[in-house]
Design a protein around this motif. Structure first.
Motif, mmCIF file in Angstrom:
data_model
loop_
_atom_site.group_PDB
_atom_site.id
_atom_site.type_symbol
_atom_site.label_atom_id
_atom_site.label_comp_id
_atom_site.label_asym_id
_atom_site.label_seq_id
_atom_site.Cartn_x
_atom_site.Cartn_y
_atom_site.Cartn_z
ATOM 1 N N LYS A 1 47.728 67.200 48.252
ATOM 2 C CA LYS A 1 49.081 66.834 48.675
ATOM 3 C C LYS A 1 49.378 65.402 48.261
ATOM 4 C CE LYS A 1 50.558 70.555 50.562
ATOM 5 N NZ LYS A 1 51.623 71.264 49.880
ATOM 6 N N ARG B 1 48.631 69.980 60.325
ATOM 7 C CA ARG B 1 48.661 68.531 60.106
ATOM 8 C C ARG B 1 48.254 68.170 58.679
ATOM 9 N NH1 ARG B 1 46.017 68.324 65.816
ATOM 10 N NH2 ARG B 1 44.559 69.551 64.610
ATOM 11 N N LEU B 2 48.929 67.153 58.163
ATOM 12 C CA LEU B 2 48.512 66.557 56.899
ATOM 13 C C LEU B 2 47.354 65.621 57.206
ATOM 14 C CD1 LEU B 2 49.066 66.078 53.837
ATOM 15 C CD2 LEU B 2 50.475 64.126 54.548
ATOM 16 N N GLN B 3 46.279 65.758 56.448
ATOM 17 C CA GLN B 3 45.098 64.921 56.646
ATOM 18 C C GLN B 3 44.927 63.959 55.475
ATOM 19 O OE1 GLN B 3 42.035 67.916 56.916
ATOM 20 N NE2 GLN B 3 42.186 68.004 59.146
ATOM 21 N N LEU C 1 46.654 69.553 53.599
ATOM 22 C CA LEU C 1 46.978 70.151 54.887
ATOM 23 C C LEU C 1 45.716 70.758 55.478
ATOM 24 C CD1 LEU C 1 50.367 71.892 54.044
ATOM 25 C CD2 LEU C 1 50.030 69.890 55.512
ATOM 26 N N PRO D 1 44.346 62.319 60.715
ATOM 27 C CA PRO D 1 45.601 63.079 60.680
ATOM 28 C C PRO D 1 46.779 62.141 60.411
ATOM 29 C CG PRO D 1 44.765 62.918 62.940
ATOM 30 C CD PRO D 1 43.731 62.305 62.047
ATOM 31 N N ALA D 2 47.669 62.575 59.538
ATOM 32 C CA ALA D 2 48.823 61.751 59.181
ATOM 33 C C ALA D 2 50.112 62.283 59.790
ATOM 34 C CB ALA D 2 48.956 61.679 57.662
ATOM 35 N N THR D 3 50.055 63.509 60.301
ATOM 36 C CA THR D 3 51.211 64.092 60.972
ATOM 37 C C THR D 3 50.746 64.697 62.300
ATOM 38 O OG1 THR D 3 50.922 66.181 59.779
ATOM 39 C CG2 THR D 3 52.475 64.600 58.836
ATOM 40 N N ILE D 4 51.699 64.936 63.203
ATOM 41 C CA ILE D 4 51.360 65.448 64.534
ATOM 42 C C ILE D 4 51.504 66.964 64.604
ATOM 43 C CG2 ILE D 4 52.071 65.420 66.971
ATOM 44 C CD1 ILE D 4 52.864 62.444 66.495
ATOM 45 N N ALA D 5 52.558 67.488 64.003
ATOM 46 C CA ALA D 5 52.818 68.926 64.082
ATOM 47 C C ALA D 5 51.856 69.695 63.179
ATOM 48 C CB ALA D 5 54.261 69.213 63.686
#
Length: 148
Positions: free
Chosen positions: A148, A61-63, A140, A54-58
């Motif tokens: 993405k 998430r962007l993976q 995502l 995962p690259a984002t927390i919210a």
């Protein structure tokens, strides 16, 4: 109906690798090579392990994903087998290097290893060269069809 990016990436690699000088249209989306005489030399293209970070927390998430893409080249075992396998590898490597984002679906692809071997699975002995690529791509978690 859109397909998983993994499927799209594999299909793009197959399209890129179809029509090479040595292997021609003998490109199979399979791990198992159909060893009929009219099919060799040829390629098998398939995917294996994939790691997801995962690259984002919210959410969503962007993976960041790293996918193993394997290209196996097969040739009839003759006296110049190693030269033939090297030629197949050359054509694969230069073709893949010409499309390192797989038509914008990936961030990049990196050749990780090349391994030549001998196969006696089919009706006649064959040589095989395996090229292992790592495909880095992003999506995502709730939209795995869109790069993405």
């Amino acid at each position: 109906l859109m397909a998983h990016l993994r499927t799209q990436l594999r299909n793009r690699a197959i399209a890129d690798l179809t029509g090479l000088t040595t292997t021609g249209s003998n490109v199979f989306a399979s791990r198992v090579y159909p060893m009929a005489s009219g099919n060799i030399p040829g390629l098998c293209v398939y995917t294996r392990e994939e790691t997801v970070t995962p690259a984002t927390i919210a959410a969503p998430r962007l993976q960041m994903r790293e996918l193993q893409l394997v290209v196996d080249g097969y040739a009839v075992a003759t006296s110049n087998l190693d030269n033939t396998l090297d030629q197949i590898a050359l054509e694969i490597e230069e073709t893949m290097a010409a499309d390192v984002t797989l038509n914008g679906l990936a961030k990049t692809i990196v050749l990780q290893s090349v391994d030549a071997d001998y196969s006696d699975e089919g009706e006649r002995p064959a040589g095989m060269v395996r090229l292992l690529y790592v495909v880095e791509y992003a999506a995502l978690e709730n939209d795995l069809e869109t790069a993405k």
